[in-house]
Scaffold this motif. Structure first.
Motif, PDB file in Angstrom:
ATOM      1  N   SER A  86       0.852  -1.193   0.000  1.00 38.27           N
ATOM      2  CA  SER A  86       0.000   0.000   0.000  1.00 38.27           C
ATOM      3  C   SER A  86       0.882   1.235   0.000  1.00 38.27           C
ATOM      4  O   SER A  86       2.113   1.154   0.115  1.00 38.27           O
ATOM      5  CB  SER A  86      -0.903   0.008   1.237  1.00 38.27           C
ATOM      6  N   GLU A  87       0.236   2.395  -0.086  1.00 38.20           N
ATOM      7  CA  GLU A  87       0.971   3.659  -0.082  1.00 38.20           C
ATOM      8  C   GLU A  87       1.663   3.922   1.253  1.00 38.20           C
ATOM      9  O   GLU A  87       2.459   4.864   1.368  1.00 38.20           O
ATOM     10  CB  GLU A  87       0.037   4.811  -0.424  1.00 38.20           C
ATOM     11  N   GLN A  88       1.409   3.091   2.253  1.00 37.67           N
ATOM     12  CA  GLN A  88       2.046   3.251   3.568  1.00 37.67           C
ATOM     13  C   GLN A  88       3.297   2.392   3.719  1.00 37.67           C
ATOM     14  O   GLN A  88       3.882   2.369   4.803  1.00 37.67           O
ATOM     15  CB  GLN A  88       1.037   2.914   4.665  1.00 37.67           C
ATOM     16  N   ASP A  89       3.703   1.739   2.653  1.00 39.08           N
ATOM     17  CA  ASP A  89       4.803   0.782   2.753  1.00 39.08           C
ATOM     18  C   ASP A  89       6.152   1.319   2.277  1.00 39.08           C
ATOM     19  O   ASP A  89       7.007   0.559   1.824  1.00 39.08           O
ATOM     20  CB  ASP A  89       4.451  -0.498   1.989  1.00 39.08           C
ATOM     21  N   THR A  90       6.350   2.640   2.372  1.00 37.07           N
ATOM     22  CA  THR A  90       7.679   3.205   2.127  1.00 37.07           C
ATOM     23  C   THR A  90       8.062   4.078   3.324  1.00 37.07           C
ATOM     24  O   THR A  90       7.200   4.514   4.096  1.00 37.07           O
ATOM     25  CB  THR A  90       7.733   4.060   0.843  1.00 37.07           C
ATOM     26  N   VAL A  91       9.363   4.315   3.466  1.00 37.73           N
ATOM     27  CA  VAL A  91       9.875   5.170   4.548  1.00 37.73           C
ATOM     28  C   VAL A  91      11.014   6.015   4.002  1.00 37.73           C
ATOM     29  O   VAL A  91      11.557   5.736   2.926  1.00 37.73           O
ATOM     30  CB  VAL A  91      10.382   4.341   5.748  1.00 37.73           C
ATOM     31  N   HIS A  92      11.373   7.029   4.784  1.00 36.82           N
ATOM     32  CA  HIS A  92      12.533   7.848   4.443  1.00 36.82           C
ATOM     33  C   HIS A  92      13.718   7.473   5.332  1.00 36.82           C
ATOM     34  O   HIS A  92      13.578   7.369   6.552  1.00 36.82           O
ATOM     35  CB  HIS A  92      12.224   9.333   4.631  1.00 36.82           C
ATOM     36  N   ILE A  93      14.860   7.290   4.704  1.00 34.47           N
ATOM     37  CA  ILE A  93      16.110   7.100   5.437  1.00 34.47           C
ATOM     38  C   ILE A  93      17.044   8.260   5.090  1.00 34.47           C
ATOM     39  O   ILE A  93      16.752   9.048   4.191  1.00 34.47           O
ATOM     40  CB  ILE A  93      16.778   5.749   5.111  1.00 34.47           C
ATOM     41  N   PHE A  94      18.142   8.360   5.822  1.00 37.98           N
ATOM     42  CA  PHE A  94      19.153   9.417   5.611  1.00 37.98           C
ATOM     43  C   PHE A  94      18.620  10.819   5.902  1.00 37.98           C
ATOM     44  O   PHE A  94      19.254  11.797   5.523  1.00 37.98           O
ATOM     45  CB  PHE A  94      19.711   9.402   4.179  1.00 37.98           C
ATOM     46  N   ARG A  95      17.478  10.922   6.577  1.00 35.80           N
ATOM     47  CA  ARG A  95      16.939  12.249   6.878  1.00 35.80           C
ATOM     48  C   ARG A  95      17.908  13.037   7.747  1.00 35.80           C
ATOM     49  O   ARG A  95      18.136  14.222   7.518  1.00 35.80           O
ATOM     50  CB  ARG A  95      15.594  12.152   7.583  1.00 35.80           C
ATOM     51  N   THR A  96      18.478  12.393   8.757  1.00 36.85           N
ATOM     52  CA  THR A  96      19.388  13.102   9.663  1.00 36.85           C
ATOM     53  C   THR A  96      20.722  13.418   8.997  1.00 36.85           C
ATOM     54  O   THR A  96      21.479  14.250   9.496  1.00 36.85           O
ATOM     55  CB  THR A  96      19.640  12.276  10.940  1.00 36.85           C
ATOM     56  N   LEU A  97      21.001  12.779   7.882  1.00 38.48           N
ATOM     57  CA  LEU A  97      22.242  13.026   7.133  1.00 38.48           C
ATOM     58  C   LEU A  97      22.018  14.026   6.010  1.00 38.48           C
ATOM     59  O   LEU A  97      22.917  14.289   5.215  1.00 38.48           O
ATOM     60  CB  LEU A  97      22.788  11.707   6.569  1.00 38.48           C
TER      61      LEU A  97
END
Length: 329
Positions: free
Chosen positions: A223-234
């Motif tokens: 579903s559209e809820q099955d992705t995330v963001h990584i490297f945000r703090t970088l």
């Protein structure tokens, strides 16, 4: 009736759809299938280990299609940068005339391509970067909204606003990129002023896509809820599929004091991501996916996909006549 836009005229394609440059995915079989179906297939240069291998990929693609296709070169933050100039030179010498560029400081590449009579599509996540690219002489902009797979920038602006801003500010044709996987998104992009669309995740889930069947089925079930963001703090944000590895990366990034790249290097290894596509284990490594996964529920051929999109756009635009208020005069 065909969908005729400045993009179809410039690139000599039937459907204003560009297959996004995707690491490990933009290989000759898929590229040729997209071009043969009427869109623009794009080889991902950095999927190839060196410029010589890119030459061979271009030759292979040309053996599979007589239609136009392009090459993507993405400038990535790296301790040991790839031979970007070598990849660019190899592609130009092999006769490629259409390039997609992305990443920071693309000026040198863009000037090289333009000096060799090439068409350049540059991907941007902000209007100010788009304006800078126009000054460098790009022919088309790919406006990448927050919904996209890969790197959406750091300003978190969704496509609906970003594309409307592009219509206000830009004087060159632009593509809508990010979150587009069906005819409604395609038609909406045209209504927002785009000359066409760039699709990545949707083309991952086609018959000709080189990724493992199990990953394609994973996309269909997501579903559209099955992705995330990584490297945000970088400050190098990337949208990827939500799995055990990406959730572990986020956990490390959120710990007190934050994280350095070295703390997550092994988890985010590109080679692990490549093995996801080869072995079919969606939890083995990091792999890119846009929230468009929520719109994907089948695995068509590229020909079937583009025909469906064409017909769907025609239907959506036709149905809008029902909501137009007509004068009674």
């Amino acid at each position: 009736m065909p969908i005729v836009t400045p993009l179809t005229k410039l690139l000599n394609i039937r459907v204003p759809v560009v297959q996004g440059g995707m690491q490990w995915v933009g290989v000759p079989k898929l590229v040729a299938a997209v071009s043969n179906a009427g869109g623009l297939g794009v080889i991902t240069a950095l999927t190839q280990p060196n410029p010589a291998a890119l030459r061979n990929a271009i030759k292979e693609t040309r053996s599979l299609t007589s239609k136009p296709f392009g090459v993507n070169i993405t400038l990535l933050p790296s301790i040991n940068p790839p031979d970007y100039a070598g990849y660019a030179r190899a592609a130009v010498e092999e006769g490629v005339k259409i390039f997609e560029t992305a990443g920071n400081s693309p000026g040198e590449l863009i000037r090289y391509f333009k000096s060799n009579g090439c068409i350049v599509i540059h991907k941007c996540t902000t209007i100010r970067h788009a304006k800078s690219a126009v000054k460098l002489g790009v022919d088309v902009l790919s406006i990448d909204g927050f919904e996209c797979a890969g790197h959406p920038g750091e300003e978190d602006i969704g496509g609906l606003v970003l594309l409307a801003r592009a219509a206000q500010e830009l004087k060159v044709p632009y593509l809508a990129s990010g979150g587009i996987a069906d005819a409604r998104g395609f038609a909406a992009s045209l209504a927002l002023g785009a000359a066409g669309v760039n699709m990545g995740t949707r083309f991952m889930c086609t018959v000709e896509s080189p990724i493992h069947e199990n990953i394609k089925q994973t996309i269909v079930k997501s579903s559209e809820q099955d992705t995330v963001h990584i490297f945000r703090t970088l400050h190098n944000t990337a949208r990827v599929f939500k799995n055990k590895v990406s959730l572990e990366v986020i956990k490390i990034e959120r710990r007190p004091g934050g994280a350095k790249f070295e703390d997550i290097r092994d988890l985010v290894s590109g080679q692990r991501g490549k093995l996801v596509y080869e072995n079919g284990d969606p939890d083995y490594g990091i792999w890119s996916a846009g929230i468009a996964v929520g719109l994907i529920n089948d695995i068509p051929t590229c020909e079937e996909l583009l025909r469906t999109l064409e017909k769907g756009v025609e239907d959506v635009i036709g149905n809008l006549n029902a909501v137009v208020v007509k004068s009674k005069l």
